[in-house]
Design a protein around this motif. Sequence first.
Motif: not given
Length: 364
Positions: A73-76, A145-150, A152-154, A189-190
């Motif tokens: 989390l700290i890195c991303t 940005t959206l792909a990195l969010h997705q 990241f959570l996966l 994410l939502e």
Amino acid sequence: MELMVLLNALVTRLLFVLHSLIGVWRVTAVKKEPKYWLLALLNLLLCLETGLTLKFKQGRGYKWFSPAIFLYLICTVPSLWLLEIHHGTQYCGNEPGAVQVNGSNQDFNQSRDSSHGSEGTDHHIIQTAKVFVNQLSTICETVWTLALHQTFLLLLVVGRWLLPIGVEITRDQLSQLLLMFVGTAADILEFASETLDIEDVRKNYALINAILAVWTWSMLQFPLDLAVQHIGCKPTASTRRIPSLLLCRYSAELWNIGVSLFIQDGPFFIVRSILMGHFRIFNQMLVFFTAKNILVVTLQLYRLAVITLDFRATILQKSRKGEVSCCPCEPYEASTHATADQDTEMKEFVAFPPKEESQAPSED
């Protein structure tokens, strides 16, 4: 050290580092300033944690807390903050969500053909990689940005699954935790995508920071395993208190309720209410998820009331039977050690007993 444990520990952390580096690369590409590569130094913390875990824990996890997830989390998170704040991530060049790829197959084939001959296979690989990177760089920034969010959570869910578990958590508890994380990741994410995509929100810099702060706060639940683990209860004097006994018996349930009220659904409801009430921002999805947050918070409070009543009923029942127990979830065999003072102390646990039970009968 088992080979599979070592491989899982190393491969999972390698995926974390690679994803973090992709986020840093996107920040440098968007900002066009090489100094942002310094964010990659945060991965040294994850490398240090890997070495310490392999040395002292033989690659296995810790009780109640995952340092690898926390350091990921700290890195991303800083990279995602910078991408969301940067004005270039607000809109695409043509249409929102459109993918723009300037590189063509013809350019790719030409670079491949020119690499044959004296230049050798190594040059061919380098040219292919350059063309691939150039094509990735032309993708719309909002899509990145959206792909990195997705992803990241996966990776948080998959990484928690792949990380070796410690002796304190069972496979059954891990499966429950992963199912909870899947639902949590979808809600987070939502929340981020639905609120940050609003045009009026994008025009307010302070509001963007507030939403990202709540988003970051909600991510802190992923390194913790308290939602599926019960805190041990020992028969000591410190546990003979109502709050300690309640926490002893319902620690996992209480933590789950606390996460929902104070880390996820509660803060999400506050942010969405401010958007609708103060900023007069309304849309169908915003209203729906606000109603959903209200429902979840209400159900969690109802669950808390049910747990409290059940606990009080258990204490009342034990008090009537004259049983002495330091913790309802781990009965303490007092036998010869039980004294009149302990009986009196147990009766003091019962808060506000019913009047019918407290009054002695006047006639036989």
